[in-house]
Enzyme design. Structure first.
Site, mmCIF file in Angstrom:
data_model
loop_
_atom_site.group_PDB
_atom_site.id
_atom_site.type_symbol
_atom_site.label_atom_id
_atom_site.label_comp_id
_atom_site.label_asym_id
_atom_site.label_seq_id
_atom_site.Cartn_x
_atom_site.Cartn_y
_atom_site.Cartn_z
ATOM 1 N N TRP A 102 0.817 -1.218 0.000
ATOM 2 C CA TRP A 102 0.000 0.000 0.000
ATOM 3 C C TRP A 102 0.845 1.259 0.000
ATOM 4 O O TRP A 102 0.508 2.232 -0.683
ATOM 5 C CB TRP A 102 -1.014 -0.010 1.154
ATOM 6 C CG TRP A 102 -2.040 -1.078 0.945
ATOM 7 C CD1 TRP A 102 -2.238 -2.195 1.697
ATOM 8 C CD2 TRP A 102 -2.989 -1.173 -0.135
ATOM 9 N NE1 TRP A 102 -3.239 -2.966 1.167
ATOM 10 C CE2 TRP A 102 -3.722 -2.371 0.049
ATOM 11 C CE3 TRP A 102 -3.286 -0.368 -1.229
ATOM 12 C CZ2 TRP A 102 -4.734 -2.767 -0.836
ATOM 13 C CZ3 TRP A 102 -4.294 -0.774 -2.107
ATOM 14 C CH2 TRP A 102 -5.005 -1.953 -1.900
ATOM 15 N N ASP A 175 -1.536 6.915 5.936
ATOM 16 C CA ASP A 175 -2.652 6.078 5.516
ATOM 17 C C ASP A 175 -2.928 5.118 6.680
ATOM 18 O O ASP A 175 -2.133 4.218 6.946
ATOM 19 C CB ASP A 175 -2.262 5.312 4.248
ATOM 20 C CG ASP A 175 -3.312 4.292 3.823
ATOM 21 O OD1 ASP A 175 -4.332 4.146 4.512
ATOM 22 O OD2 ASP A 175 -3.087 3.625 2.783
ATOM 23 N N LYS A 199 -13.073 -0.932 6.828
ATOM 24 C CA LYS A 199 -12.499 -1.955 7.715
ATOM 25 C C LYS A 199 -13.004 -1.755 9.148
ATOM 26 O O LYS A 199 -13.770 -2.540 9.645
ATOM 27 C CB LYS A 199 -10.979 -1.922 7.638
ATOM 28 C CG LYS A 199 -10.502 -2.203 6.200
ATOM 29 C CD LYS A 199 -9.118 -1.719 5.968
ATOM 30 C CE LYS A 199 -8.777 -1.577 4.497
ATOM 31 N NZ LYS A 199 -8.935 -2.768 3.681
HETATM 32 N N1 PMP Z 1 -4.383 1.535 1.921
HETATM 33 C C1 PMP Z 1 -4.538 0.481 2.734
HETATM 34 C C2 PMP Z 1 -3.674 0.365 3.939
HETATM 35 C C3 PMP Z 1 -5.518 -0.474 2.455
HETATM 36 O O1 PMP Z 1 -5.679 -1.529 3.247
HETATM 37 C C4 PMP Z 1 -6.351 -0.321 1.320
HETATM 38 C C5 PMP Z 1 -7.457 -1.282 0.979
HETATM 39 N N2 PMP Z 1 -7.314 -2.565 1.374
HETATM 40 C C6 PMP Z 1 -6.130 0.786 0.491
HETATM 41 C C7 PMP Z 1 -5.152 1.694 0.833
HETATM 42 C C8 PMP Z 1 -6.973 1.020 -0.714
HETATM 43 O O2 PMP Z 1 -8.174 1.530 -0.292
HETATM 44 P P1 PMP Z 1 -9.405 1.879 -1.245
HETATM 45 O O3 PMP Z 1 -9.781 0.605 -1.909
HETATM 46 O O4 PMP Z 1 -10.403 2.390 -0.265
HETATM 47 O O5 PMP Z 1 -8.953 2.909 -2.200
#
Ligand code: PMP
Length: 368
Positions: A102, A175, A199
């Protein structure tokens, strides 16, 4: 009706009392004769729902007056673009810490908008990395950077910062999608925090942003920033510049009430620590046989996403299938890393982790 123990990484299990209350209120919210989904976002009823959700979130995390809370859309991946578009202006670039999938996505997206300095990375040699957080004293930070970006919990790698890193006067951006409200968060130490709701907070579609108001200046914005995604505009309009994700905000408010009733974020943290200790103990704690393994360094192990594996990919697949048949679902690891993963967010009760650990023992006895 059968409810299972849902270990999904996201969208994830929600507290059952919240789902029950939402079901009860579905057709007629508090005598208004309409569902929250059917309300104008500018109606007094919905404005009250949104204001209460925001007040509860501020209370739970102790958000200081210096920071604005924004209810946005687009998810964390949209924030990967919106953070540089709102904060990088007037600066040569920003620092990013690479700890896995991520943060890697954040880095790749930010590169479209400006210079990215990867100030530290735990990538390691091909395939062997992303099992720890680079020690703070190895970070090559630029004191002129627009901000320093981290991903506080890598949902796929199962790597979590043990504490907030000190980055001096440069604003820290995090994030926190997969750990928000799971433990205390000193918002005052951050320039900006963002999280997809799906989550620990509620349905997908809502993105939470908490930002230090003094950063919301025109000089920091980049040309081409969409008005609806300009943090200053969103803040000045109390997240109602355009229609916000109303139903998701309502559910988030119910989840915040539930967390408060559980004893708040400190109580959630204690419960989460107990669940994680039980599960990691079953994987490779004292007395374990070595059948299960967790690749993550002990001091960086996530209390939200527990990654582990059996001796083979075939046994991993058999584990997922047999667990599923027992009402323990969504335990397959992410496709980029394989193996197994149990996401044990706030709404996962201790009983769910106990059931998983009992199943792990049985599976090992049959296949070990
Ligand atoms: N950052 C993290 C730490 C995540 O766990 C996720 C989704 N699993 C995302 C970003 C992406 O998020 P989104 O699908 O809401 O754009």
């Amino acid at each position: 009706m059968t409810r299972v123990f849902n270990f999904s990484p996201g969208p994830s299990a929600l507290p059952e009392p919240v789902l029950r209350q939402a079901a009860e209120e579905m057709l007629d919210w508090h005598g208004t004769g309409v569902s929250v989904m059917e309300m104008s976002h500018r109606s007094p009823a919905f404005m009250g729902i949104a204001a209460e959700a925001q007040a509860l979130l501020r209370e739970l995390l102790g958000v200081p007056g210096s920071h604005r809370v924004l209810f946005m859309q687009g998810g964390a991946l949209a924030e990967n673009a919106l953070v540089p578009m709102n904060l990088m202006g007037g600066h040569a670039g920003a620092d990013y810490i690479d700890t896995g999938w991520w943060s890697g996505k954040s880095i790749a997206e930010a590169r479209r908008y400006g210079m990215v300095n990867v100030a530290a990375s735990s990538a390691g040699n091909a395939g062997s990395g992303y099992t720890h957080v680079p020690p703070r004293d190895t970070w090559q930070l630029d004191p002129q950077a627009a901000y320093v970006h981290i991903c506080s919990n890598e949902t796929i790698g199962g790597v979590q910062y043990a504490q907030t890193p000190d980055v001096g006067n440069v604003p820290l951006v995090a994030d926190v999608s997969s750990e928000i409200l799971s433990r205390p968060l000193d918002v005052a130490n951050y320039g900006l925090i963002y999280a997809g709701a799906q989550k620990n907070i509620g349905p997908a579609g809502l993105t939470i942003v908490m930002v230090r108001e003094d950063l919301l200046v025109p000089e920091r914005t980049l040309p081409g920033l969409p008005t609806a995604f300009n943090y200053r505009v969103v803040a000045d309009n109390d997240s109602m510049y355009n229609t916000p994700p109303t139903y998701a905000i309502y559910i988030a408010g119910l989840v915040f009430q539930w967390i408060k009733a559980q004893g708040g974020v400190e109580a959630m943290a204690a419960r989460n620590a107990e669940k994680a200790a039980l599960l990691y103990g079953a994987i490779d704690g004292p007395g374990s046989s070595g059948f299960y393994r967790c690749p993550v360094a002990v001091d960086a192990r996530s209390k939200m996403n527990v990654v582990f594996r059996t001796p083979s990919a075939e046994l991993d697949a058999a584990f997922v299938q047999a667990a599923n048949a027992r009402g323990l679902v969504q335990l397959k690891g992410h496709r980029v890393v394989g193996g197994l993963r149990a996401s044990i967010y706030n709404a996962m009760p201790l009983a769910g982790v106990q059931a998983l650990v009992a199943f792990m023992r049985e599976f090992e006895a049959a296949h070990g």
